[in-house]
Each structure stands twice: as structure tokens, then as C-alpha cells.
Design a protein around this motif. Structure first.
Motif, PDB file in Angstrom:
ATOM      1  N   ASP A  24       0.879  -1.180   0.000  1.00 33.99           N
ATOM      2  CA  ASP A  24       0.000   0.000   0.000  1.00 33.99           C
ATOM      3  C   ASP A  24       0.910   1.222   0.000  1.00 33.99           C
ATOM      4  O   ASP A  24       1.504   1.562   1.021  1.00 33.99           O
ATOM      5  CB  ASP A  24      -0.910  -0.011   1.229  1.00 33.99           C
ATOM      6  CG  ASP A  24      -1.870   1.166   1.283  1.00 33.99           C
ATOM      7  OD1 ASP A  24      -1.594   2.221   0.655  1.00 33.99           O
ATOM      8  OD2 ASP A  24      -2.901   1.051   1.970  1.00 33.99           O
ATOM      9  N   ASN A  25       1.038   1.879  -1.160  1.00 29.88           N
ATOM     10  CA  ASN A  25       1.953   3.010  -1.283  1.00 29.88           C
ATOM     11  C   ASN A  25       1.521   4.240  -0.505  1.00 29.88           C
ATOM     12  O   ASN A  25       2.358   5.070  -0.169  1.00 29.88           O
ATOM     13  CB  ASN A  25       2.170   3.362  -2.753  1.00 29.88           C
ATOM     14  CG  ASN A  25       3.164   2.439  -3.404  1.00 29.88           C
ATOM     15  OD1 ASN A  25       4.180   2.092  -2.824  1.00 29.88           O
ATOM     16  ND2 ASN A  25       2.864   2.013  -4.611  1.00 29.88           N
ATOM     17  N   VAL A  26       0.237   4.371  -0.214  1.00 32.70           N
ATOM     18  CA  VAL A  26      -0.235   5.514   0.561  1.00 32.70           C
ATOM     19  C   VAL A  26       0.072   5.301   2.043  1.00 32.70           C
ATOM     20  O   VAL A  26       0.654   6.158   2.705  1.00 32.70           O
ATOM     21  CB  VAL A  26      -1.746   5.755   0.333  1.00 32.70           C
ATOM     22  CG1 VAL A  26      -2.256   6.860   1.238  1.00 32.70           C
ATOM     23  CG2 VAL A  26      -2.016   6.079  -1.125  1.00 32.70           C
ATOM     24  N   ALA A  27      -0.282   4.137   2.557  1.00 31.08           N
ATOM     25  CA  ALA A  27      -0.051   3.833   3.977  1.00 31.08           C
ATOM     26  C   ALA A  27       1.390   3.399   4.246  1.00 31.08           C
ATOM     27  O   ALA A  27       1.808   3.320   5.398  1.00 31.08           O
ATOM     28  CB  ALA A  27      -1.012   2.743   4.442  1.00 31.08           C
ATOM     29  N   LYS A  28       2.143   3.094   3.186  1.00 35.16           N
ATOM     30  CA  LYS A  28       3.530   2.628   3.299  1.00 35.16           C
ATOM     31  C   LYS A  28       3.621   1.365   4.157  1.00 35.16           C
ATOM     32  O   LYS A  28       4.402   1.272   5.106  1.00 35.16           O
ATOM     33  CB  LYS A  28       4.453   3.719   3.856  1.00 35.16           C
ATOM     34  CG  LYS A  28       4.578   4.925   2.952  1.00 35.16           C
ATOM     35  CD  LYS A  28       5.242   4.562   1.652  1.00 35.16           C
ATOM     36  CE  LYS A  28       5.441   5.767   0.755  1.00 35.16           C
ATOM     37  NZ  LYS A  28       5.822   5.410  -0.584  1.00 35.16           N
ATOM     38  N   THR A  29       2.814   0.368   3.790  1.00 31.39           N
ATOM     39  CA  THR A  29       2.840  -0.904   4.501  1.00 31.39           C
ATOM     40  C   THR A  29       3.435  -1.990   3.609  1.00 31.39           C
ATOM     41  O   THR A  29       3.306  -1.947   2.386  1.00 31.39           O
ATOM     42  CB  THR A  29       1.423  -1.332   4.944  1.00 31.39           C
ATOM     43  OG1 THR A  29       0.568  -1.379   3.796  1.00 31.39           O
ATOM     44  CG2 THR A  29       0.859  -0.363   5.968  1.00 31.39           C
ATOM     45  N   LYS A  30       4.091  -2.937   4.255  1.00 31.94           N
ATOM     46  CA  LYS A  30       4.734  -4.057   3.583  1.00 31.94           C
ATOM     47  C   LYS A  30       5.619  -3.585   2.432  1.00 31.94           C
ATOM     48  O   LYS A  30       5.494  -4.035   1.296  1.00 31.94           O
ATOM     49  CB  LYS A  30       3.707  -5.085   3.126  1.00 31.94           C
ATOM     50  CG  LYS A  30       3.035  -5.807   4.270  1.00 31.94           C
ATOM     51  CD  LYS A  30       2.246  -6.984   3.781  1.00 31.94           C
ATOM     52  CE  LYS A  30       1.720  -7.761   4.982  1.00 31.94           C
ATOM     53  NZ  LYS A  30       0.993  -8.950   4.555  1.00 31.94           N
ATOM     54  N   CYS A  31       6.536  -2.698   2.744  1.00 33.83           N
ATOM     55  CA  CYS A  31       7.448  -2.136   1.747  1.00 33.83           C
ATOM     56  C   CYS A  31       8.650  -3.054   1.559  1.00 33.83           C
ATOM     57  O   CYS A  31       9.250  -3.502   2.532  1.00 33.83           O
ATOM     58  CB  CYS A  31       7.912  -0.746   2.180  1.00 33.83           C
ATOM     59  SG  CYS A  31       6.533   0.412   2.374  1.00 33.83           S
TER      60      CYS A  31
END
Length: 160
Positions: free
Chosen positions: A71-78
Motif C-alpha cells: 500500500d503506497n499511501v499507507a507505506k505498509t509491507k514495503c
């Protein structure tokens, strides 16, 4: 034969332990912790800003981004983290700038130097979490990039 079974068991336990301690994805907290452990000072004023601004080695200013996120907005699992330091040519000719970039790219293993489309001198590093990375390795790679950026400073401004 017994020592071989014990050695195999020890190896299996150490491998499982290392995998359990490795980062499979990056979070902002992981990235900031690794930056600080490598010697950076976080300078971002807004903790929710996309970019992480930081300073290292007595005044080198850079920024960081989490990339390849589920999720690029929430910056999760990058899966990726990128660091960028930029430089100005000051009193350097185009030839001197290209020589510094070429020297860096030839001698250094932790990053790449280039001129971006606006003519800004840039040194970037990208670290991936694919397959896992230990927190110690993460901060160690960042520290090695810090050292290589300091070397670039010397290549560009003649302070080798």
C-alpha cells in the motif's frame, strides 16, 4: 555420525533463528532505526511526511523513501528503501563533475552516482527486503553508503 546430526540440528536452529529475526518488509520505524544506528540524525519535522530527511557525517543532508509497498499511501509491507544525497557543482566544470561520478561508480560498491534529468548531481542507494534482511545488516549497508557518499564528496570537491 552423532556429531554430524548435532551439527545439522545446530545449523537448522541457527538458520531458523536468523530467519525469525530478519525483516521481511520495511516500515518507517525500521528505516529510521537503521538510519540512526548507522549514524544519521533524523531531521524530518513531520513524522507523517513521505520522505525521511536526515543528516550524517557532520552535515551531509539526504532523504529516504520507502518503495515497493503493498500500500503506497499507507507505506505498509514495503520491500524497498531508497536513500538519496544530492550535490551542487559549485565551481566544478562539467568534466570534473563527470569525472567524480565515474570515479565513484568505478570505486564504490554501495550506491550509484548520476546526473538526474534536471542536472542535479545525485548519489542513491536502494536496499531490498526480498527474502529477508537482518536489522544489523540493514543498518550496516546504510553505514557503508554513508561512507561511500563521503568518498563522493571528496571525488567531487577534491578532498579525497
Amino acid at each position: 555420525m552423532r556429531w554430524m546430526i548435532l551439527a545439522a540440528a545446530a545449523l537448522a536452529l541457527s538458520t531458523t533463528s536468523a530467519q525469525a529475526q530478519s525483516l521481511q518488509h520495511f516500515t518507517r520505524a525500521d528505516f529510521e532505526r537503521a538510519l540512526v544506528e548507522a549514524g544519521a540524525t533524523i531531521t524530518t519535522e513531520d513524522p507523517k511526511a513521505e520522505r525521511i530527511d536526515f543528516e550524517f557525517d557532520g552535515g551531509v543532508i539526504a532523504d529516504a523513501l520507502l518503495l515497493g509497498c503493498e500500500d503506497n499511501v499507507a507505506k505498509t509491507k514495503c520491500l524497498g528503501s531508497s536513500m538519496l544525497a544530492t550535490f551542487e557543482a559549485e565551481d566544478r566544470t562539467a568534466e570534473q563533475v563527470m569525472q567524480a561520478i565515474n570515479t565513484y561508480n568505478y570505486k564504490e560498491n554501495f550506491g550509484r552516482a548520476y546526473l538526474d534529468e534536471d542536472g542535479t548531481i545525485s548519489v542513491r542507494m536502494y536496499i531490498i527486503a526480498d527474502g529477508g534482511i537482518t536489522p544489523a545488516n540493514y543498518s550496516s549497508q546504510i553505514g557503508l553508503w554513508f561512507a561511500s557518499v563521503s568518498d563522493f564528496f571528496g571525488y567531487l570537491y577534491g578532498e579525497e
